[in-house]
Design an enzyme around this catalytic site. Structure first.
Site, PDB file in Angstrom:
ATOM      1  CB  CYS A   2      -0.866   0.027   1.240  1.00 43.31           C
ATOM      2  SG  CYS A   2      -1.772  -1.491   1.514  1.00 43.31           S
ATOM      3  NE  ARG A  27       4.689   1.706  -1.154  1.00 41.85           N
ATOM      4  CZ  ARG A  27       5.535   1.686  -0.132  1.00 41.85           C
ATOM      5  NH1 ARG A  27       6.638   2.380  -0.202  1.00 41.85           N
ATOM      6  NH2 ARG A  27       5.271   0.994   0.951  1.00 41.85           N
ATOM      7  CD1 TRP A  74      -0.236  -5.422  -3.775  1.00 43.25           C
ATOM      8  CD2 TRP A  74      -0.021  -6.416  -1.776  1.00 43.25           C
ATOM      9  NE1 TRP A  74       0.357  -6.642  -3.962  1.00 43.25           N
ATOM     10  CE2 TRP A  74       0.501  -7.276  -2.763  1.00 43.25           C
ATOM     11  CE3 TRP A  74       0.009  -6.838  -0.456  1.00 43.25           C
ATOM     12  CZ2 TRP A  74       1.044  -8.527  -2.476  1.00 43.25           C
ATOM     13  CZ3 TRP A  74       0.543  -8.080  -0.151  1.00 43.25           C
ATOM     14  CH2 TRP A  74       1.055  -8.911  -1.155  1.00 43.25           C
ATOM     15  CG  ASN A 100       0.499   1.929   3.776  1.00 44.83           C
ATOM     16  OD1 ASN A 100      -0.609   1.981   3.271  1.00 44.83           O
ATOM     17  ND2 ASN A 100       1.570   2.492   3.235  1.00 44.83           N
ATOM     18  N   GLY A 101      -0.103  -1.492   6.627  1.00 51.21           N
ATOM     19  CA  GLY A 101       0.274  -2.399   7.705  1.00 51.21           C
ATOM     20  C   GLY A 101      -0.864  -3.356   8.007  1.00 51.21           C
ATOM     21  CD  GLU A 481      18.473 -11.014  -8.677  1.00 55.54           C
ATOM     22  OE1 GLU A 481      17.969 -11.662  -7.759  1.00 55.54           O
ATOM     23  OE2 GLU A 481      17.962  -9.969  -9.117  1.00 55.54           O
ATOM     24  CE  LYS A 485      15.157  -9.219 -10.844  1.00 56.52           C
ATOM     25  NZ  LYS A 485      15.556  -8.640  -9.604  1.00 56.52           N
ATOM     26  CD  GLU A 488      11.313  -9.875  -9.616  1.00 57.23           C
ATOM     27  OE1 GLU A 488      10.596  -9.583  -8.662  1.00 57.23           O
ATOM     28  OE2 GLU A 488      12.519  -9.589  -9.653  1.00 57.23           O
ATOM     29  CG  HIS A 504      22.871 -35.427  -7.768  1.00 59.57           C
ATOM     30  ND1 HIS A 504      23.420 -36.674  -7.562  1.00 59.57           N
ATOM     31  CD2 HIS A 504      23.929 -34.589  -7.947  1.00 59.57           C
ATOM     32  CE1 HIS A 504      24.746 -36.597  -7.585  1.00 59.57           C
ATOM     33  NE2 HIS A 504      25.072 -35.330  -7.827  1.00 59.57           N
ATOM     34  CE  LYS A 604      11.931  -1.390  -5.821  1.00 59.72           C
ATOM     35  NZ  LYS A 604      12.790  -2.327  -6.561  1.00 59.72           N
TER      36      LYS A 604
HETATM   37  O1  M6R Z   1      13.597  -4.011  -0.199  1.00 56.34           O
HETATM   38  P1  M6R Z   1      14.225  -5.355  -0.065  1.00 56.34           P
HETATM   39  O2  M6R Z   1      15.568  -5.444  -0.680  1.00 56.34           O
HETATM   40  O3  M6R Z   1      14.255  -5.838   1.374  1.00 56.34           O
HETATM   41  O4  M6R Z   1      13.274  -6.342  -0.844  1.00 56.34           O
HETATM   42  C1  M6R Z   1      13.499  -7.725  -0.839  1.00 56.34           C
HETATM   43  C2  M6R Z   1      12.682  -8.411  -1.900  1.00 56.34           C
HETATM   44  O5  M6R Z   1      11.315  -8.224  -1.654  1.00 56.34           O
HETATM   45  C3  M6R Z   1      13.015  -7.912  -3.297  1.00 56.34           C
HETATM   46  O6  M6R Z   1      14.364  -8.031  -3.582  1.00 56.34           O
HETATM   47  C4  M6R Z   1      12.207  -8.700  -4.351  1.00 56.34           C
HETATM   48  O7  M6R Z   1      12.655 -10.019  -4.405  1.00 56.34           O
HETATM   49  C5  M6R Z   1      12.290  -8.021  -5.723  1.00 56.34           C
HETATM   50  N1  M6R Z   1      11.038  -8.158  -6.385  1.00 56.34           N
HETATM   51  C6  M6R Z   1      13.319  -8.587  -6.608  1.00 56.34           C
HETATM   52  O8  M6R Z   1      13.348  -8.066  -7.870  1.00 56.34           O
END
Ligand code: M6R
Length: 609
Positions: A2, A27, A74, A100-101, A481, A485, A488, A504, A604
């Site tokens: 949010c 976000r 959200w 938020n929260g 990573e 990427k 996602e 394996h 985000k």
């Molecule tokens: O703000 P942060 O680095 O703590 O966030 C961690 C993850 O939520 C963040 O890296 C997420 O995996 C991204 N979508 C990666 O692209």
């Protein structure tokens, strides 16, 4: 997650709130709403879906007034619907708030409020706060809030309008980000700094349970005990352009292109020429020598940066390193004490699990540090003064790129620093590594020119149903990573495997035409990975290999397509190899028509557990 914005001043609030909300779209959200004081009456509008839906409603019936709050939601408690969207009000509509929260005791509070005759109009945890404030109302929103907050369990960033006190916005936070933007004629609030940059760069940070009262020409902050405290604004040097697309079709692509600059800025903040700046890495020689281990905790991409750090630190500094995902670490009764160093990595500095893990490590007596991109974020404040900053500038795309690459850079600097302080490498060796590191930004700039061939490759392979990434050592960490990427933003099912582990079990999934992306940047492991390439090739895989220039010739003999990165010290190679894999994910997603900057279901900054 949010987003919250608020404005009080002399200008019409509606366009300022909508502009602020548009800067928080990245976000992730599924509904939006605004509430504005019209004289002494609160009027509000909210709509499910994109901000443009709310914009269309406001076009039909604009809200006038100069004080207001806005929200992008959200969904956590209750579906994304118009009714569940924020702001929420009490039954009379005299109090409106955005939140938020998560209010963890919302069910108990709801029962208590319903017994007293409150009728709820949404399924949210947030609505209980509006009714609670009404129930406790004593003629002053400040003192009403001060009595209500101790009854709330969980996390909150709250902004409240109240018909009895028009012109003022009341806000507070606990374990959820909220910042104030100060100026002489108007005051702003937001859950995230980019929403404020168009108006001010003077930011006031709120501590947990503090309450701020924003009026057009003044801001008053009360601490958790109710005493007024002085303002201590922080100047942020992020500019508006860095939070805009600047001609690029997506923030993600712009942020990949900003990587050479981000690497350069981060390096020069921590190193002077070929020497690490003294005291930047907050650990003394004696402490470094007495350490028994380092534990790195993070989530998602930040966790993958930690994995690269593990290889570099164990190899250079000969210190045992454990890397854990924060959501697991916090519940597994970890074993840490004063001889252990603990590092939390988080781009946003607000990730709830990482913050909780940091607190747990501090409680256990470990020496805690944080690595983050956001000055004044919760994690930075919690770990202060032991904070390492990346200088990536605001990262808007949900998929982390420039923050990741600078996190990796800091991990490598930490490895050099620890190695030197522990007496494992000499000053000359450290300075040679730093000299190589100083070349990386320019090499990264050159690498960006590979984009055209990456885009061509993506246009031929975007319809793959699954993709495997393989590598050994640091290349395995980078493969993790690369795979995250891709999945996602393109929604292609993808897996990262330690190349030697494939046989394996997972090799059973390789069939005619399966796309395998192999990473080979570590010369001492290259022959092993080449064998693994041959294993998958002989089972029908189509192999794209990303390797260093000096490995290009022998890799070309095994793989179907090879992309080369410039030669550098092997420990630094992931900084360069990250660029083609990020570009590949980006172009695959674009070719598939995906919403690259706002992938489905993702946010985000993940400020809830
Ligand atoms: O703000 P942060 O680095 O703590 O966030 C961690 C993850 O939520 C963040 O890296 C997420 O995996 C991204 N979508 C990666 O692209």
């Amino acid at each position: 997650m949010c987003g919250i914005v608020g404005y009080t001043g002399a200008q019409p609030a509606q366009p300022i709130l909508m502009e602020g909300l548009s800067r928080l779209e990245y976000r992730g959200y599924d509904s939006a709403g605004v509430a504005i004081m019209d004289g002494d009456r609160i009027r509000l509008l909210k709509a499910k879906g994109r901000l443009s839906n709310l914009g269309a409603l406001l076009k039909g019936s604009p809200l006038s007034g100069q004080t207001g709050i806005g929200h992008t939601r959200w969904a956590t408690h209750g579906e994304p619907t118009d009714l569940n969207a924020h702001p929420h009000t009490d039954m009379k509509g005299d109090i409106a708030l955005v939140h938020n929260g998560i209010i963890e005791n919302h069910a108990r509070l709801r029962g208590m409020l319903e017994e007293r005759g409150c009728a709820f109009s949404s399924e949210t945890d947030t609505e209980v706060i509006a009714h609670l404030l009404n129930l406790l109302w004593d003629g002053s929103m400040l003192s009403t809030l001060q009595r209500a907050l101790p009854m709330l369990e969980g996390s909150y960033a709250l902004a409240v309008l109240c018909a009895a006190e028009p012109g003022a916005i009341f806000c507070t936070r606990k374990d959820s980000p909220l910042v104030l933007g100060l100026s002489s004629q108007a005051q702003y609030l937001a859950s995230d700094i980019p929403a404020l940059l168009a108006h001010t760069r003077e930011i006031e940070l709120l501590e947990d349970r503090e309450i701020a009262v924003l009026c057009p020409e003044s801001v008053t902050v009360y601490d958790a005990y109710g005493a007024q405290r002085d303002l201590r604004p922080t100047h942020v040097d992020w500019d508006v352009e860095s939070a805009e697309k600047g001609g690029y079709p997506h923030f993600m692509l712009k942020e990949i292109h900003e990587e050479p600059t981000a690497l350069r800025k981060t390096l020069s903040a921590h190193a002077d020429g070929h020497m690490l700046r003294r005291g930047v890495i907050p650990i003394t020689r004696e402490e470094a020598q007495s350490l028994s281990s380092l534990t790195i905790v993070a989530c998602g991409t930040a966790y993958h940066a930690g994995m690269i750090g593990r290889y570099a630190i164990e190899r250079l500094a000969r210190l045992p390193v454990a890397v854990d995902v924060a959501s697991e670490f916090r519940y597994r009764q970890p074993l840490l004490d004063k001889d252990d160093l603990f590092l939390a990595i988080s781009q946003s500095g607000e990730t709830a699990d990482t913050l909780a893990a940091l607190r747990e490590a501090a409680r256990l007596g470990a020496r805690t540090m944080a690595l983050t991109n956001v000055v004044g974020s919760s994690i930075a404040r919690e770990a202060a003064p032991n904070v390492l900053y990346t200088h990536a500038g605001p990262e808007i795309a949900v998929a982390s790129t420039k923050a990741y690459i600078t996190q990796v850079e800091i991990m490598l600097l930490l490895a050099v620093d620890l190695a030197q302080k522990r007496g494992v490498i000499s000053e000359e060796e450290a300075s040679e590594l730093l000299a190589d590191m100083a070349e990386i930004p320019a090499q990264a700039g050159t690498l960006l020119s590979c984009e055209e061939s990456v885009a061509r490759f993506a246009s031929r392979h975007y319809d793959r149903r699954h993709v495997f990434y393989i590598g050994r050592g640091m290349d395995h960490a980078l493969a993790m990573e690369a795979s995250l990427k891709l999945k996602e933003i393109s929604y292609i099912m993808s897996e990262a495997y330690a190349a030697g582990e494939l046989k394996h079990g997972t090799i059973a999934l390789i069939e005619e035409g399966t796309l395998v992306c192999a990473l080979l940047t570590q010369p001492h492991l290259a022959d092993k990975t080449l064998s693994n390439i041959r294993e998958v090739k002989s089972r029908g895989a189509r192999v794209l290999a990303i390797c260093t220039e000096s490995l290009q010739e022998k890799t070309a003999a095994a793989a179907d397509e090879v992309w080369a990165i410039p030669d550098t010290h092997p420990i630094l190679a992931p900084l360069l190899a990250a660029i083609p894999v990020q570009l590949l994910a980006y172009h695959m997603a674009v070719s598939r028509g995906c919403d690259v900057d706002k992938p489905r279901n993702l946010a985000k900054s993940v400020t809830v557990e």
